[in-house]
Design an enzyme around this catalytic site. Structure first.
Site, PDB file in Angstrom:
ATOM      1  N   ARG A  84       0.715  -0.983   0.114  1.00 11.31           N
ATOM      2  CA  ARG A  84      -0.034  -0.044   0.063  1.00 11.31           C
ATOM      3  C   ARG A  84       0.595   1.179  -0.148  1.00 11.31           C
ATOM      4  O   ARG A  84       1.677   1.342   0.814  1.00 11.31           O
ATOM      5  CB  ARG A  84      -0.811   0.024   1.371  1.00 11.31           C
ATOM      6  CG  ARG A  84      -2.083   1.273   1.261  1.00 11.31           C
ATOM      7  CD  ARG A  84      -2.726   1.014   2.543  1.00 11.31           C
ATOM      8  NE  ARG A  84      -3.653  -0.246   2.546  1.00 11.31           N
ATOM      9  CZ  ARG A  84      -3.929  -1.036   3.587  1.00 11.31           C
ATOM     10  NH1 ARG A  84      -3.736  -0.561   4.802  1.00 11.31           N
ATOM     11  NH2 ARG A  84      -4.760  -2.104   3.275  1.00 11.31           N
ATOM     12  N   ARG A 153      -1.936   6.474   9.599  1.00  6.05           N
ATOM     13  CA  ARG A 153      -2.280   5.886   8.220  1.00  6.05           C
ATOM     14  C   ARG A 153      -2.322   7.111   7.248  1.00  6.05           C
ATOM     15  O   ARG A 153      -2.080   8.170   7.602  1.00  6.05           O
ATOM     16  CB  ARG A 153      -3.567   5.019   8.102  1.00  6.05           C
ATOM     17  CG  ARG A 153      -3.472   3.929   9.212  1.00  6.05           C
ATOM     18  CD  ARG A 153      -2.340   2.629   8.514  1.00  6.05           C
ATOM     19  NE  ARG A 153      -2.675   1.608   9.339  1.00  6.05           N
ATOM     20  CZ  ARG A 153      -3.491   0.539   9.342  1.00  6.05           C
ATOM     21  NH1 ARG A 153      -4.310   0.682   8.312  1.00  6.05           N
ATOM     22  NH2 ARG A 153      -3.418  -0.533  10.106  1.00  6.05           N
ATOM     23  N   LYS A 217      -4.096   1.268  14.960  1.00  3.65           N
ATOM     24  CA  LYS A 217      -3.879   2.045  13.657  1.00  3.65           C
ATOM     25  C   LYS A 217      -4.646   3.329  14.069  1.00  3.65           C
ATOM     26  O   LYS A 217      -5.345   3.660  14.720  1.00  3.65           O
ATOM     27  CB  LYS A 217      -4.484   1.526  12.440  1.00  3.65           C
ATOM     28  CG  LYS A 217      -6.021   0.982  12.560  1.00  3.65           C
ATOM     29  CD  LYS A 217      -6.387   0.335  11.552  1.00  3.65           C
ATOM     30  CE  LYS A 217      -7.883  -0.340  11.575  1.00  3.65           C
ATOM     31  NZ  LYS A 217      -8.184  -1.254  10.684  1.00  3.65           N
ATOM     32  N   LYS A 219      -6.284   7.225  12.127  1.00  4.79           N
ATOM     33  CA  LYS A 219      -6.580   7.758  10.778  1.00  4.79           C
ATOM     34  C   LYS A 219      -7.088   9.204  10.858  1.00  4.79           C
ATOM     35  O   LYS A 219      -7.750   9.478  11.859  1.00  4.79           O
ATOM     36  CB  LYS A 219      -7.745   6.801   9.958  1.00  4.79           C
ATOM     37  CG  LYS A 219      -7.349   5.566   9.900  1.00  4.79           C
ATOM     38  CD  LYS A 219      -8.364   4.536   9.477  1.00  4.79           C
ATOM     39  CE  LYS A 219      -7.873   3.053   9.096  1.00  4.79           C
ATOM     40  NZ  LYS A 219      -8.990   2.222   8.567  1.00  4.79           N
ATOM     41  N   CYS A 438     -14.669  -3.766  -0.213  1.00  5.99           N
ATOM     42  CA  CYS A 438     -13.254  -4.002   0.317  1.00  5.99           C
ATOM     43  C   CYS A 438     -12.772  -5.145  -0.826  1.00  5.99           C
ATOM     44  O   CYS A 438     -13.653  -5.770  -1.344  1.00  5.99           O
ATOM     45  CB  CYS A 438     -13.134  -4.380   1.587  1.00  5.99           C
ATOM     46  SG  CYS A 438     -13.866  -6.079   1.847  1.00  5.99           S
ATOM     47  N   CYS A 444      -7.442 -11.373   1.056  1.00  7.88           N
ATOM     48  CA  CYS A 444      -7.307 -10.747   2.445  1.00  7.88           C
ATOM     49  C   CYS A 444      -7.475 -12.093   3.357  1.00  7.88           C
ATOM     50  O   CYS A 444      -8.660 -12.847   3.180  1.00  7.88           O
ATOM     51  CB  CYS A 444      -8.685  -9.883   2.700  1.00  7.88           C
ATOM     52  SG  CYS A 444      -8.668  -9.279   4.281  1.00  7.88           S
ATOM     53  N   CYS A 483     -15.408  -8.836   6.113  1.00  6.78           N
ATOM     54  CA  CYS A 483     -15.408  -8.959   7.418  1.00  6.78           C
ATOM     55  C   CYS A 483     -15.661  -7.603   8.152  1.00  6.78           C
ATOM     56  O   CYS A 483     -15.849  -6.716   7.544  1.00  6.78           O
ATOM     57  CB  CYS A 483     -13.902  -9.380   7.751  1.00  6.78           C
ATOM     58  SG  CYS A 483     -12.860  -7.881   8.052  1.00  6.78           S
ATOM     59  N   CYS A 487     -13.376  -1.829   6.415  1.00  9.44           N
ATOM     60  CA  CYS A 487     -12.519  -1.147   5.342  1.00  9.44           C
ATOM     61  C   CYS A 487     -13.096  -0.435   4.238  1.00  9.44           C
ATOM     62  O   CYS A 487     -12.752   0.721   3.595  1.00  9.44           O
ATOM     63  CB  CYS A 487     -11.395  -2.134   4.689  1.00  9.44           C
ATOM     64  SG  CYS A 487     -10.317  -2.830   5.636  1.00  9.44           S
TER      65      CYS A 487
END
Length: 573
Positions: A84, A153, A217, A219, A438, A444, A483, A487
């Site tokens: 990414r 991120r 994470k 954001k 996603c 994934c 899931c 995302c």
């Protein structure tokens, strides 16, 4: 409320999550990644190093379509790596687009994925090509550091094709925030770019993050009313640009948004950011740093499922977090300014910007840039990049803006659009235009169900219902994930599907069209037939009984199909 260095170091004596010890002992994210890359006997690296690799912008994956067959053949999984890119604000030059296209062709699976965080993602890169791919990305004056992992991120911002002068300014702020909050370790340059090795790492190598980095994470995104296309309320820090007399004066700040949860665990939930106040634009970078350090110091390091900033804000309370923020800043943030969002989608097709330039927003279904037999999208965009003199902007909705097109180039680019039959999506239903998915299967490792590969066909079936109900022109947001990690930001959609098992989804209804409200679970663990049978009567009623201008998410609440969700704590109730 602020902690001393002694108190912070004493946290290691507590029972922390195992990843906290791994980060602490990793020598600032080095681990044994370099040695693992050099091992020719396996296509993988060690479990510990796969966790550290995320901080460098890459995930180890395997082709789940091939798992069973390879297991029968007593072969290891078909390992590969996702990379990414860090691309603040989603802005890239034509030369960088061509470089990304080359990497996808030479080292990845011949496709580009435009992500919901406005960046490029590559899939299918073999271990032997991982370092070369990283080098090629850096040669294009981009990088992948901090694109994943327990750090800030990719910083998002509104692409704003109709307010280009403001867009440039907020894009600059997105870049400043991203650069300022980068990890300072030299590990990335040592491992991927053959940089000089640091022989004596001191505590000062990470003055902001420390050896354990963040609990999870983090954001940040910048929205500019009237568009909430970045879903500002889904961000740990949301920045809402305030413009007066055509000038950006500062930002309203929201705190504690986040989409992920865990099925069956009601202590986890999506959450919308809460409004904290207003800050002048010149101070926004410092404000973001201080908020990030609050999460560093007070986030949950014992349970990663409750480690996101949203849980820290809920536990401490918004007022306490603002009080601590003011203390760390040495001044008080101001009361929030008035603003209003109207939508969170993209305006497709040609839009005239400032100073006589043009912007063309191209609909790209689920952000997948690839060539098929009847749609040469990837080839067409390569041709456009070779003639384009402006820039490209990756949309938070997985679309692409061919931006800052001069009048001289507009006709040439339009000819390429026509030649390759590219569509801006205006002929699609309002549902498809506002869809996101996603990646999910086959790459994934967290996916429980299909998403990107399945949502387009499900939409086709729902479109038949829209036609029957007479609402196929209505703009309705629909999102799917494989899931519950969120995302594609499904918890904010008017219709959402979150994977539960192969072919089975939880269906949620009632999110806000402007991205301001969470949706609510309507039915659990259902397949396609029940999805369509459940939606049909609701869409029929919407076609007959909606008020003028009433959005689908508002209608299902008003008509009692689902209850209104006021925040994450009542998401499961």
């Amino acid at each position: 409320m602020a902690k001393t260095n002694k108190q912070m170091s004493d946290e290691l004596d507590k029972k922390l999550d195992a990843l906290e010890y791994l980060k602490d002992e990793s020598n600032y994210l080095r681990g044994t990644i370099e040695q693992g890359l050099a091992d020719p006997l396996t296509g993988a690296i060690s479990d510990d190093d796969t966790k550290l690799l995320k901080f460098h912008g890459s995930y180890q994956q395997d082709d789940r379509d091939l798992r069973d067959e390879r297991r029968k053949q007593k072969l290891e999984p078909a390992y590969s790596f996702m990379i990414r890119v860090r691309l603040p604000g989603g802005t890239a030059t034509p030369e960088q687009w061509i470089a990304m296209d080359d990497i996808s062709n030479n080292y990845a699976n011949h496709t580009l994925k435009l992500t919901t965080r406005q960046t490029f993602q590559f899939h299918g890169i073999l271990k032997r090509n991982l370092k070369t791919s990283m080098k090629k990305i850096n040669e294009s004056v981009l990088d992948t550091i901090a694109a994943c992992g327990d750090v800030n991120r990719n910083t998002m911002c509104n692409p704003n094709p109709y307010q280009s002068h403001i867009h440039k300014e907020i894009n600059d702020y997105a870049t400043q925030i991203s650069d300022h909050l980068l990890p300072k370790t030299n590990a990335y340059h040592e491992i991927w770019l053959d940089g000089e090795k640091v022989l004596d790492s001191s505590e000062e190598i990470e003055p902001m993050y420390g050896k354990k980095y963040l609990p999870r994470k983090f954001k940040i995104g910048i929205a500019l009313p009237p568009s909430n296309d970045i879903d500002v309320y889904s961000q740990d820090i949301g920045l809402i640009g305030i413009v007066e007399d055509g000038t950006l004066i500062g930002f309203n700040v929201t705190i504690g948004g986040g989409m992920g949860m865990t099925h069956g665990n009601t202590d986890t939930y999506p959450q919308v950011g809460r409004l904290a106040g207003f800050v002048p634009k010149g101070k926004v970078v410092d404000v973001c740093e201080k908020i990030l350090t609050i999460q560093r110091d007070y986030g949950n390091r014992e349970n990663r499922k409750n480690a996101r900033f949203k849980y820290t804000v809920d536990r401490l309370g918004v007022d306490k977090v603002v009080e601590e923020l003011n203390t760390r800043l040495g001044w008080d943030i101001e009361d929030a300014r008035d603003f209003e969002f109207e939508h969170n989608g993209d305006r497709l097709g040609w839009i005239e910007g400032d100073e006589g330039v043009w912007n063309y927003t191209l609909f790209i279904q689920n952000g997948r840039v690839k060539d098929t037999e009847d749609y040469q999208l990837k080839t067409a965009l390569r041709k456009i990049a070779e003639t384009h003199t402006g820039d490209f902007r990756l949309s938070p909705n997985q679309n692409l803006i061919i931006a800052n097109v001069t009048p001289e180039k507009k006709e040439e680019i339009q000819n390429l659009i026509d030649q390759y039959g590219l569509t801006d999506g205006k002929n699609y239903t309002g549902l498809r235009r506002n869809s996101m998915a996603c990646v999910a299967f086959p790459t994934c490792g967290l996916a429980m169900a299909e998403s990107e590969r399945y949502l387009p066909s499900l939409i086709s079936k729902i479109e038949d219902l829209l036609d029957e109900a007479g609402v196929n022109d209505e703009e309705i947001t629909i999102r799917m994930t494989g899931c519950p990690n969120g995302c594609a930001r499904p918890a904010l959609a008017e219709i959402a599907f979150i994977g539960k098992a192969p072919g089975k989804y939880n269906m949620y209804l009632g999110g806000g069209f402007k991205g301001e409200r969470l949706n609510k679970l309507y039915k659990e663990n259902i397949g396609e037939q029940e999805i369509l049978e459940s939606l049909r009567p609701i869409l029929m009623d919407y076609g007959k009984e909606r008020l003028e201008g009433e959005r689908f998410g508002d209608f299902v609440i008003r008509s009692g199909v689902v209850a209104k969700v006021h925040g994450g704590q009542d998401f499961h109730s």
